[in-house]
Design a protein around this motif. Structure first.
Motif, PDB file in Angstrom:
ATOM      1  N   SER A 106      54.217 -17.834  13.077  1.00 42.16           N
ATOM      2  CA  SER A 106      54.761 -18.236  11.781  1.00 42.16           C
ATOM      3  C   SER A 106      55.044 -19.722  11.678  1.00 42.16           C
ATOM      4  O   SER A 106      55.381 -20.227  10.610  1.00 42.16           O
ATOM      5  CB  SER A 106      56.073 -17.469  11.528  1.00 42.16           C
ATOM      6  OG  SER A 106      56.981 -17.647  12.610  1.00 42.16           O
ATOM      7  N   SER A 107      54.941 -20.440  12.792  1.00 42.07           N
ATOM      8  CA  SER A 107      55.186 -21.877  12.777  1.00 42.07           C
ATOM      9  C   SER A 107      54.419 -22.514  13.933  1.00 42.07           C
ATOM     10  O   SER A 107      53.920 -21.826  14.834  1.00 42.07           O
ATOM     11  CB  SER A 107      56.682 -22.180  12.917  1.00 42.07           C
ATOM     12  OG  SER A 107      57.150 -21.797  14.201  1.00 42.07           O
ATOM     13  N   GLU A 109      55.713 -24.151  16.290  1.00 38.56           N
ATOM     14  CA  GLU A 109      56.439 -23.934  17.543  1.00 38.56           C
ATOM     15  C   GLU A 109      56.167 -22.550  18.122  1.00 38.56           C
ATOM     16  O   GLU A 109      55.957 -22.411  19.331  1.00 38.56           O
ATOM     17  CB  GLU A 109      57.940 -24.122  17.340  1.00 38.56           C
ATOM     18  CG  GLU A 109      58.709 -23.963  18.658  1.00 38.56           C
ATOM     19  CD  GLU A 109      60.181 -24.263  18.522  1.00 38.56           C
ATOM     20  OE1 GLU A 109      60.725 -24.924  19.423  1.00 38.56           O
ATOM     21  OE2 GLU A 109      60.785 -23.837  17.517  1.00 38.56           O
ATOM     22  N   THR A 110      56.169 -21.510  17.286  1.00 44.54           N
ATOM     23  CA  THR A 110      55.911 -20.172  17.829  1.00 44.54           C
ATOM     24  C   THR A 110      54.480 -20.068  18.360  1.00 44.54           C
ATOM     25  O   THR A 110      54.232 -19.367  19.344  1.00 44.54           O
ATOM     26  CB  THR A 110      56.155 -19.089  16.761  1.00 44.54           C
ATOM     27  OG1 THR A 110      55.341 -19.347  15.620  1.00 44.54           O
ATOM     28  CG2 THR A 110      57.616 -19.048  16.363  1.00 44.54           C
TER      29      THR A 110
END
Length: 487
Positions: A106-107, A109-110
């Motif tokens: 979802s981002s 970072e993930t």
């Protein structure tokens, strides 16, 4: 008994385009379900069922409920074998594999975190050790995109296991970093630090933002290694999951006896090595088994008849299942036996005390077996492979043994453990006698796979088949999706 002696069963051949209404029309409101028996429990291993994670999540959303994956921890092959040899503890590879697969992209970072925990070190010892030190010291490119708070939190547990590795170095033993999974090293470090395997799972789930509606449950909550053995119909006994499923050659991380002349000699050779195993432990369970292939499998000499748990000395034990697994099954409206290795991914969860009784409950409306698209080493040999009825019998026998029953269940009782079968009708698939299953009260549904992928399910068709069997409610009427199928 011949198939013509039975009544003709429902011809459950299904192409996904034939199911109406569409998924988007069948989504229910987002308020949580209040049904005490609404959860979905999936019994599976690691890699094979990972391809179905999105499907199970779609079915969970359609039913507006919770989803629990029950994962065995008896795997003693691959890089897990080296962690077990040096630190003891459960086989965590399949648990880590499912947790990382559930990380939402979802981002940025993930996505970076998912790549980090999926990463494996090089296959050569020297290169792997150098890269490991770069990661621990935060000099590796894998840290790019991971925020400082999460980076330092992750590093703290990697440093914890690195310190343990340094303390355990001996002239006769070293830790082989070859092909090691960063996710496995993190989970082991967290387990050693907290003293709890489930705490380590919770920590990784939190860092990775795994949705709270989805749980990954080890079938045993333990800090000890758990091994299995299989008995074949010809009397042969095979110890250790890796030997049952994917035999591999030992690596050079631990000195091996060059020409052992007897079991005693081999045991003495291993007893010279200081690791997590007590003297006298079965040598078969102590050999590092990092390298193996799933592509080239030799047939077993005979069919697998039974599977059980053993202690490190080879004696049979009957441990109870993780209480959280029992709670999940007791709250389930649907059970799914997923694709994967029958005797090393599914049966190890079912034979544990407490599981069979929970699974057999008539309050669980649907118990679905998704048959593998191909026959593997565990469901062979190739000249006498398991049929669909053989898969069902193995599940029923394991559940019966879990309850301490001495006799195997009669086929007329199989519906207590399996109510529906989904299968592919290809030449490599297990054979399905629909009339026999129908006579036993078990519905069967045939799906079609993609034309270019023999032995694989069409994922859209599988999703709609699962929703139809579970009975996703159409908000426009009081009919369930089961009623949209034409027999």
């Amino acid at each position: 008994m011949a198939a013509h002696d039975f009544a003709n069963g429902w011809e459950g051949t299904l192409r996904f385009a034939a199911i109406e209404p569409t998924n988007s029309q069948c989504r229910v409101p987002t308020t949580p379900s209040t049904s005490p028996r609404s959860g979905i429990v999936v019994f599976s291993g690691g890699s094979a069922a990972n391809s179905l994670v999105e499907i199970f999540n779609q079915v969970r959303e359609a039913n507006n409920t919770t989803l629990s994956y029950v994962i065995p921890i008896s795997d003693n092959g691959g890089s897990s074998s080296e962690l077990i040899r040096v630190f003891g503890g459960p086989g965590i590879g399949d648990v880590r594999s499912r947790l990382v697969r559930l990380i939402p992209e979802s981002s940025a970072e993930t996505i970076a975190i998912k790549a980090f925990f999926n990463h494996r070190l090089p296959s050569s010892y020297a290169a792997a050790r150098v890269e490991w030190l770069d990661i621990v010291e935060a000099n590796h490119a894998l840290w790019t995109g991971i925020s400082s708070p999460k980076r330092e939190l992750i590093r703290s547990f990697l440093n914890a296991i690195n310190l343990e590795l340094v303390k355990r170095l001996r002239p006769t033993s070293r830790f082989d970093f070859s092909g090691a999974s960063i996710g496995n090293l993190f989970l082991t470090g967290a387990r050693l630090f907290t003293g709890s395997f489930e705490s380590a799972i919770y920590l990784l789930s939190s860092i990775c933002a795994v949705p709270p509606t989805t749980s990954v449950l080890p079938v045993l909550n333990t800090n000890f290694a758990c091994h299995i053995a299989a008995g074949l119909t010809d009397g042969t006994v095979i110890t250790g999951q890796n030997n049952i499923s994917h035999p591999s050659v030992p690596t050079a991380a631990v000195p091996q006896a060059s020409h052992p002349t007897s079991p005693r000699t081999e045991t003495e050779e291993h007893d010279r090595v200081e690791d997590a195993n007590l003297p006298g432990t079965l040598p078969t369970l102590r050999k590092p088994a990092i390298a193996f292939s799933k592509e080239h499998e030799e047939d077993l000499p005979a069919r697998i008849e039974r599977l059980w748990y053993i202690n490190p000395y080879g004696q049979e034990i009957t441990p109870p299942a993780n209480p959280r697994v029992i709670d999940a099954v007791n709250g389930a409206g649907c059970i799914v036996y997923s694709i994967g290795s029958l005797f090393t991914s599914i049966i190890p969860s079912l034979v544990l005390r407490g599981v069979g009784e929970a699974v057999s409950s008539p309050l669980i409306r649907t118990k679905i077996l998704i048959l593998n698209g191909t026959i593997d080493r565990e469901t062979g040999p190739s000249n006498n492979p398991y049929t669909a009825l053989g898969f069902i019998a193995a599940i029923a026998n394991a559940c019966s043994e879990s309850m301490g029953l001495k006799e195997k269940p009669h086929p007329n009782e199989y519906f207590r453990y399996v109510t529906n079968v989904i299968y592919l009708g290809g030449p490599t698939s297990p054979k399905v006698d629909k009339a026999v299953l129908n006579k036993l009260g078990i519905e069967s549904m045939r799906l079609y796979g993609p034309p270019t992928s023999a032995g694989r399910y069409d994922l859209k068709a599988l999703e709609q088949a699962l929703e139809a069997m579970i009975g996703v409610r159409d908000p426009r009427s009081d009919r369930t999706r089961r009623n949209t199928l034409v027999g």
